[in-house]
Design an enzyme around this catalytic site. Sequence first.
Site, mmCIF file in Angstrom:
data_model
loop_
_atom_site.group_PDB
_atom_site.id
_atom_site.type_symbol
_atom_site.label_atom_id
_atom_site.label_comp_id
_atom_site.label_asym_id
_atom_site.label_seq_id
_atom_site.Cartn_x
_atom_site.Cartn_y
_atom_site.Cartn_z
ATOM 1 N N HIS A 59 -1.620 5.874 58.243
ATOM 2 C CA HIS A 59 -1.073 6.077 56.904
ATOM 3 C C HIS A 59 -0.039 4.983 56.637
ATOM 4 O O HIS A 59 0.760 4.639 57.512
ATOM 5 C CB HIS A 59 -0.418 7.464 56.826
ATOM 6 N N HIS A 114 5.925 -0.099 50.263
ATOM 7 C CA HIS A 114 6.199 1.339 50.387
ATOM 8 C C HIS A 114 7.697 1.500 50.179
ATOM 9 O O HIS A 114 8.478 1.392 51.128
ATOM 10 C CB HIS A 114 5.785 1.892 51.753
#
Length: 326
Positions: A45, A124
Amino acid sequence: MSFMGRSTSDSIGSLSDLPADSWMSHLPSALWDMPLCNLAIPGSHNTITYCLDKNDRSPVDLAQPDVLQTLDKYMKPLIRPFVYKWAMAQETSVKEQLDCGVRYCDLRIARRPNDNSAHLYFYHGVYTTVTVEAVLTEIREWLDMHPREVVILSFSHFLELNLDCHNLLIQTIKDVFVSKLCPKTEPITLRNLWQLGYQVIVSYEHNIKNIHNELWSHIPYWWANKCKAEALIEEFEKRRKQQGRPGGFYVTGINLTEDLKYICSHPTESLKDLVMSTYPVLLEWVKGLCPGSNPGSINIIAGDFVSESHLVPTVIALNEKLLNWI
């Protein structure tokens, strides 16, 4: 090299003992003709978060909590260390993740603000120091050294990408992987992919994919949005009973979600502290899952800090259960 004989692992006990960097090529030959979407495949992930730019002073992306965005705007020197600690989901490079057995990569693409170059990056919360082209080239070079391994690249989030950026990204994908790209018309089994020389399946979550034969549809990613392992398991069990499994590829993301309340109440911790403390419970649950095509079966299982946990061999070992049905 012929791919029609028996796998060297046909006489091996647990599949978790297979060489991590080449586990697909060592699977029992009984699994070579099974659709890849029915195998248990380990994934990571937020794959490219090991190289977040610590010198980046751009605003945090809109996926972060509103309060964190506001604090970052006015108290950047104080807040940025928290952002980095909770944005980094992997500590090892993409090559190291592939070496440890990861075969699904979660890729989130961004155009950096005020960057006049043609480069695209990953993000992110903040942006990466490495470019998309550099990472894709690293994956291609790894595949050159592992000709019977197959990777699934999921381009699932795009930040500040206009149509020109999408065209640039897709052309980069084609230029880097060339004949390794599997067109969406092909049956996806290991035997078929090996025979045709395909090693890369690209999932692309944007309508532009429809005009490119090399781009597969978006792969559903089940996300529980929980910060406790028990709550995550409960959510997934409920979903599996109510919805079954999606057709084709799909991901069960056992990544936990940190919210602002949790971060503020654990100021000395990081995402890694949270994740690693819950892996024993999560892995015990994963051991009871089954791959396949049945309504409750799993396919790809993705998590954080995969190189530091036992997630990868645990997921690979689930494929032993398929041998009982062949």
